[in-house]
Design a protein around this motif. Structure first.
Motif, short mmCIF file in Angstrom:
data_model
loop_
_atom_site.label_atom_id
_atom_site.label_comp_id
_atom_site.label_asym_id
_atom_site.label_seq_id
_atom_site.Cartn_x
_atom_site.Cartn_y
_atom_site.Cartn_z
N GLY A 26 0.80 -1.22 0.00
CA GLY A 26 0.00 0.00 0.00
C GLY A 26 0.83 1.27 0.00
O GLY A 26 0.36 2.31 0.46
N LYS A 27 2.02 1.19 -0.56
CA LYS A 27 2.90 2.37 -0.60
C LYS A 27 2.64 3.17 -1.87
O LYS A 27 2.61 2.62 -2.97
CB LYS A 27 4.36 1.94 -0.56
CG LYS A 27 4.76 1.23 0.72
CD LYS A 27 6.18 0.75 0.65
CE LYS A 27 6.55 -0.02 1.91
NZ LYS A 27 7.90 -0.61 1.82
N GLU A 42 -3.46 7.85 -3.74
CA GLU A 42 -2.80 7.32 -2.54
C GLU A 42 -3.77 6.47 -1.73
O GLU A 42 -3.40 5.41 -1.21
CB GLU A 42 -2.27 8.49 -1.69
CG GLU A 42 -1.05 9.17 -2.27
CD GLU A 42 -0.75 10.53 -1.66
OE1 GLU A 42 -1.49 10.95 -0.73
OE2 GLU A 42 0.19 11.18 -2.12
N LYS A 46 -3.27 2.56 -0.89
CA LYS A 46 -3.22 2.16 0.53
C LYS A 46 -4.25 1.09 0.86
O LYS A 46 -3.95 0.08 1.47
CB LYS A 46 -3.45 3.40 1.40
CG LYS A 46 -3.38 3.16 2.89
CD LYS A 46 -1.95 2.99 3.33
CE LYS A 46 -1.83 2.96 4.84
NZ LYS A 46 -0.43 2.74 5.24
N HIS A 47 -5.47 1.33 0.42
CA HIS A 47 -6.56 0.42 0.81
C HIS A 47 -6.65 -0.82 -0.08
O HIS A 47 -7.28 -1.80 0.30
CB HIS A 47 -7.88 1.19 0.84
CG HIS A 47 -7.92 2.18 1.96
ND1 HIS A 47 -8.31 1.85 3.24
CD2 HIS A 47 -7.56 3.49 2.01
CE1 HIS A 47 -8.21 2.91 4.02
NE2 HIS A 47 -7.76 3.91 3.30
#
Length: 196
Positions: A26-27, A42, A46-47
């Motif tokens: 999730g970077k 983002e 991430k999710h």
């Protein structure tokens, strides 16, 4: 299995370099020149537990259309490349995500056939420097470039920021499910024997 893709696209309107890792942490390292769009991507990364690196130099002096649409095209290409022959994946994914007043349903089928449905009515024309009408353009570009069925339906919502954020996060969760490996799947999950 190392499911990654790197895609570059250069036109007179945009210069894009994208790297996507399906099996990530999730970077996100995202620079499109549109702050709110960066924030949404983002959240998607991430999710969805995707590692996403994205650099865009677009003609923002015109408007954000080419940047947003072309990022969708490139992201779709990266998804298609990263999942490869789709052996062992779940294929389908869905999520219903609440974000304060907003409730978004997203469903994905990585079948190889593009189809897109988007049900949402924004009451604002812009969030930050992102035109809200470009949200549909982005997801449509992803759908057609990746060859996926993608349905996004806003079940409720008033605040455009919350609604868009719910979409991107729900898409991340649904795509994570669809690209996930299932040991019960031998070959591809299709009675036809192929996805594409």
């Amino acid at each position: 299995m190392d499911r990654k893709a790197e895609v570059k696209r250069r036109t007179k309107e945009t210069d894009i370099a994208l790297s996507l890792g399906i099996d990530g942490a999730g970077k996100g390292d995202i620079k499109t020149g549109i702050g709110f769009f960066d924030h949404m991507l983002e959240g998607f990364a991430k999710h969805g537990f995707f590692d996403l690196t994205l650099s865009v130099n677009g003609d923002l002096h015109v408007d954000g259309h080419h940047t947003v649409e072309d990022v969708g095209i490139v992201l779709g290409q990266a998804v298609k490349e990263a999942v490869g022959d789709k052996a062992g994946i779940r294929r389908y994914g869905y999520f219903v995500l609440p974000m304060d007043d907003a409730l978004c349903l997203c469903a994905v089928d990585l079948c190889g056939r593009p189809y897109f449905e988007f049900v949402c009515d924004f009451k604002k024309e812009r969030v930050g420097t992102l035109d809200t009408e470009l949200v549909k353009e982005f997801f449509q570009a992803v759908s057609y470039s990746a060859g996926m069925n993608l349905h996004i339906r806003m079940l409720s919502g008033e605040n455009a920021h919350h609604m868009i954020e719910a979409m991107f996060k729900a898409f991340g969760k649904a795509l994570d499910m669809a690209t996930g490996l299932d040991e019960r799947v031998t070959g591809v999950l299709s009675t036809k024997g192929s996805l594409g």
